[in-house]
Design a protein around this motif. Structure first.
Motif, PDB file in Angstrom:
ATOM      1  N   GLU A 123       0.914  -1.311  -0.196  1.00 32.25           N
ATOM      2  CA  GLU A 123      -0.016  -0.067   0.030  1.00 32.25           C
ATOM      3  C   GLU A 123       0.911   1.122   0.047  1.00 32.25           C
ATOM      4  OE1 GLU A 123      -3.665   0.382  -0.051  1.00 32.25           O
ATOM      5  OE2 GLU A 123      -3.328  -1.456  -0.978  1.00 32.25           O
ATOM      6  N   LEU A 124       1.837   1.224   0.817  1.00 30.97           N
ATOM      7  CA  LEU A 124       2.870   2.385   0.968  1.00 30.97           C
ATOM      8  C   LEU A 124       3.304   2.495  -0.648  1.00 30.97           C
ATOM      9  CD1 LEU A 124       4.375   2.021   4.491  1.00 30.97           C
ATOM     10  CD2 LEU A 124       2.562   3.472   3.699  1.00 30.97           C
ATOM     11  N   LYS A 125       3.884   1.537  -1.143  1.00 31.21           N
ATOM     12  CA  LYS A 125       4.721   1.313  -2.527  1.00 31.21           C
ATOM     13  C   LYS A 125       3.613   2.128  -3.357  1.00 31.21           C
ATOM     14  CE  LYS A 125       4.620  -2.344  -5.039  1.00 31.21           C
ATOM     15  NZ  LYS A 125       4.778  -3.744  -5.204  1.00 31.21           N
ATOM     16  N   SER A 126       2.457   1.634  -3.455  1.00 29.02           N
ATOM     17  CA  SER A 126       1.308   2.347  -4.178  1.00 29.02           C
ATOM     18  C   SER A 126       1.218   3.695  -4.018  1.00 29.02           C
ATOM     19  CB  SER A 126      -0.084   1.728  -3.988  1.00 29.02           C
ATOM     20  OG  SER A 126      -0.187   0.463  -4.253  1.00 29.02           O
ATOM     21  N   LEU A 127       1.311   4.121  -2.921  1.00 23.88           N
ATOM     22  CA  LEU A 127       1.000   5.802  -2.654  1.00 23.88           C
ATOM     23  C   LEU A 127       2.532   6.755  -3.139  1.00 23.88           C
ATOM     24  CD1 LEU A 127      -0.744   5.780   0.812  1.00 23.88           C
ATOM     25  CD2 LEU A 127      -1.837   6.361  -1.427  1.00 23.88           C
ATOM     26  N   ARG A 128       3.543   5.777  -2.919  1.00 24.86           N
ATOM     27  CA  ARG A 128       4.830   6.448  -3.437  1.00 24.86           C
ATOM     28  C   ARG A 128       4.856   6.534  -4.980  1.00 24.86           C
ATOM     29  NH1 ARG A 128       7.463   2.444   0.322  1.00 24.86           N
ATOM     30  NH2 ARG A 128       7.590   3.672   2.467  1.00 24.86           N
ATOM     31  N   ALA A 129       4.328   5.299  -5.646  1.00 22.34           N
ATOM     32  CA  ALA A 129       4.294   5.353  -6.922  1.00 22.34           C
ATOM     33  C   ALA A 129       3.443   6.678  -7.526  1.00 22.34           C
ATOM     34  CB  ALA A 129       3.788   4.033  -7.479  1.00 22.34           C
ATOM     35  N   LEU A 130       2.380   6.623  -6.781  1.00 24.64           N
ATOM     36  CA  LEU A 130       1.343   7.953  -7.324  1.00 24.64           C
ATOM     37  C   LEU A 130       2.140   9.223  -6.879  1.00 24.64           C
ATOM     38  CD1 LEU A 130      -1.511   8.587  -7.924  1.00 24.64           C
ATOM     39  CD2 LEU A 130      -1.828   8.771  -5.390  1.00 24.64           C
ATOM     40  N   GLN A 131       2.938   9.378  -5.793  1.00 23.97           N
ATOM     41  CA  GLN A 131       3.444  10.717  -5.756  1.00 23.97           C
ATOM     42  C   GLN A 131       4.663  10.942  -6.758  1.00 23.97           C
ATOM     43  OE1 GLN A 131       5.952  10.812  -1.897  1.00 23.97           O
ATOM     44  NE2 GLN A 131       4.353  12.163  -1.380  1.00 23.97           N
ATOM     45  N   LEU A 132       5.472   9.712  -7.287  1.00 19.24           N
ATOM     46  CA  LEU A 132       6.156   9.917  -8.161  1.00 19.24           C
ATOM     47  C   LEU A 132       5.591  10.234  -9.477  1.00 19.24           C
ATOM     48  CD1 LEU A 132       9.389   9.400  -8.503  1.00 19.24           C
ATOM     49  CD2 LEU A 132       8.841   6.832  -8.906  1.00 19.24           C
ATOM     50  N   ALA A 133       4.553   9.574  -9.663  1.00 21.68           N
ATOM     51  CA  ALA A 133       3.883   9.879 -11.216  1.00 21.68           C
ATOM     52  C   ALA A 133       3.388  11.282 -11.168  1.00 21.68           C
ATOM     53  CB  ALA A 133       2.911   8.947 -11.255  1.00 21.68           C
ATOM     54  N   ALA A 134       2.952  11.763  -9.753  1.00 18.09           N
ATOM     55  CA  ALA A 134       2.173  13.014  -9.956  1.00 18.09           C
ATOM     56  C   ALA A 134       3.188  14.088  -9.995  1.00 18.09           C
ATOM     57  CB  ALA A 134       1.307  13.185  -8.699  1.00 18.09           C
ATOM     58  N   ALA A 135       4.377  14.006  -9.556  1.00  8.78           N
ATOM     59  CA  ALA A 135       5.581  14.961  -9.251  1.00  8.78           C
ATOM     60  C   ALA A 135       5.943  15.672 -10.862  1.00  8.78           C
ATOM     61  CB  ALA A 135       6.875  14.266  -8.844  1.00  8.78           C
ATOM     62  N   GLY A 136       5.646  16.922 -10.725  1.00  6.77           N
ATOM     63  CA  GLY A 136       5.753  17.709 -11.842  1.00  6.77           C
ATOM     64  C   GLY A 136       4.926  17.296 -13.097  1.00  6.77           C
ATOM     65  N   HIS A 137       3.786  16.615 -12.828  1.00  3.66           N
ATOM     66  CA  HIS A 137       2.466  16.514 -13.841  1.00  3.66           C
ATOM     67  C   HIS A 137       1.640  17.537 -13.538  1.00  3.66           C
ATOM     68  CE1 HIS A 137      -0.637  14.647 -16.046  1.00  3.66           C
ATOM     69  NE2 HIS A 137       0.203  13.785 -16.499  1.00  3.66           N
ATOM     70  N   PRO A 138       1.146  18.192 -14.545  1.00  2.00           N
ATOM     71  CA  PRO A 138       0.064  19.251 -14.448  1.00  2.00           C
ATOM     72  C   PRO A 138      -1.212  18.755 -13.788  1.00  2.00           C
ATOM     73  CG  PRO A 138       0.717  19.072 -16.663  1.00  2.00           C
ATOM     74  CD  PRO A 138       1.446  17.830 -16.019  1.00  2.00           C
ATOM     75  N   LEU A 139      -1.558  17.665 -13.678  1.00  2.00           N
ATOM     76  CA  LEU A 139      -2.713  17.127 -13.273  1.00  2.00           C
ATOM     77  C   LEU A 139      -2.481  17.295 -11.665  1.00  2.00           C
ATOM     78  CD1 LEU A 139      -5.659  15.869 -13.538  1.00  2.00           C
ATOM     79  CD2 LEU A 139      -4.731  13.919 -13.277  1.00  2.00           C
TER      80      LEU A 139
END
Ligand code: ZN
Length: 389
Positions: A123-139
């Motif tokens: 679950e923590l990995k999932s949230l970290r992956a989300l954070q990584l994907a969202a970093a610098g993304h306009p959404l």
């Protein structure tokens, strides 16, 4: 529409002549003939998964039931395996393409849940992956921990031990590491009981997180009262909520998030009582529930179509729920969801003479242009990668 530093500063009156000079930064976008709406705020999505589950769709179209599919290792179990086997980077790459798609279809902010890892680390990995994907993304992404999605297979004989893990480890760690703004729980037969959902709310509240609940999707189970009692940010699905439940939610000001995509895709007919919710003074959000099992669509315009056809919402009502309603569910009603001065300049331009065309075109109409904080980020369904004015 005059924009400075990513915020709306002025909205011109209808018929007012177009300014002959561009803004102070010298940039202008001519939207003559186009319709502007706020960007969609999709307040309920599950984008952290590995593969699509189209094989299940084929099986369902041949007549297999959801139970038969689950019994043969399909359904949510297959998504759990996919997430557990994937690295943070692999997941982040998959999520990033989904964030692009949200933007291309007109969403400028979303809520996104974990819930397919179902171990503390996954679950923590999932949230970290989300954070990584969202970093610098306009959404803009508001993350939610959904450790209490279902009881994972290895805890089936002892669900309360799994709940201990969620309450004592997953929730505190995701709060400490600032990986989640909220916690969520699926209250339903076969998922978690009312008593167990209450424990999740207590643990989330202790850690200072916002509270969300999936409730009354297939049966009325008391989630409405719980959400009202704990001042949850949102109570989602609510397809089978009884009159008393709708009343307490409306009175408590808890946002009721409508998810018609899941009702439709599961081939069911019982949609939420949206008209009654409005009569009672309730606040509605409209969201995709994007996930690989029950709602594999990211299209908010399609949700507006379903809201009109299946729940009798007018285009103006469904647009409100899909924008300001979502902003309320994200606790962002001060700066998202509308285009009044002071609000973030998140908006879509549509090749449409009137709003009605968006739901009428049944998911086909894609925004001509999408702007996030005043910056052009997608055009005709394609994410723009470069810096644009
Ligand atoms: Zn959901």
């Amino acid at each position: 529409l005059e924009i400075q530093e990513g915020r709306v500063v002025r909205v011109g009156a209808e018929g007012e002549p177009y300014p002959s000079q561009p803004g102070s930064d010298g940039q202008a976008y001519d939207a003559e003939g186009l319709l502007a709406t706020p960007g969609f705020v999709d307040a309920h999505t599950h984008p952290i998964f590995k593969g699509w589950r189209s094989g299940e769709f084929v099986r369902r179209s041949r007549g297999d039931s959801y139970q038969q599919i689950a019994a043969s290792g399909g359904g949510i179990s297959s998504s759990i395996v996919g997430v557990r086997e994937s690295s943070t980077e692999t997941l982040a790459g998959l999520i990033r393409t989904r964030l692009d798609r949200f933007l291309e279809l007109g969403a400028t902010s979303i809520e996104a849940k974990s819930g397919y890892g179902l171990t503390v680390e996954d679950e923590l990995k999932s949230l970290r992956a989300l954070q990584l994907a969202a970093a610098g993304h306009p959404l803009e992404v508001s993350p939610t921990l959904l450790g209490a999605h279902v009881v994972p297979p290895e805890f089936r004989s002892d669900p309360d031990s799994y709940l201990d893990l969620v309450c004592n480890e997953m929730i505190p760690r995701s709060a400490d590491e600032r990986l989640a703004h909220a916690v969520d729980v699926f209250l339903e037969d076969g998922a978690f009981s009312l008593k167990q959902a209450k424990r999740i709310f207590q643990a989330g509240k202790r850690c200072g997180l916002g509270l969300r609940i999936h409730a009354d999707q297939f049966h009325s189970g008391g989630g409405a009262r719980l959400a009202a009692e704990y001042s949850a940010l949102s109570a989602d699905h609510m397809d089978y909520t009884d009159e008393a439940g709708l009343e307490v939610l409306a009175k408590a000001g808890v946002v009721m998030t409508l998810l018609p995509g899941a009702v439709f895709f599961l081939g069911r007919e019982h949609y939420a009582s949206a008209r009654r919710m409005i009569e009672l003074g309730g606040r509605l959000a409209l969201s995709t529930d994007f996930n690989p099992g029950s709602s594999p669509t990211q299209s908010m315009p399609l949700m507006m179509t379903l809201a009109g056809i299946k729940m009798n919402l007018t285009p103006a009502e469904s647009l409100w729920a899909a924008t300001m309603g979502g902003a309320c569910a994200l606790s962002r009603k001060q700066d998202l969801g509308t285009l009044h001065p002071g609000y973030q300049a998140d908006f879509c331009l549509w090749e449409a003479g009137e709003l009605d065309l968006i739901p009428y075109r049944c998911g086909d109409l894609v925004p001509e242009a999408v702007f996030k904080r005043g910056r052009l980020v997608a055009r005709r369904g394609v994410r723009l990668q470069c810096n644009n004015g």
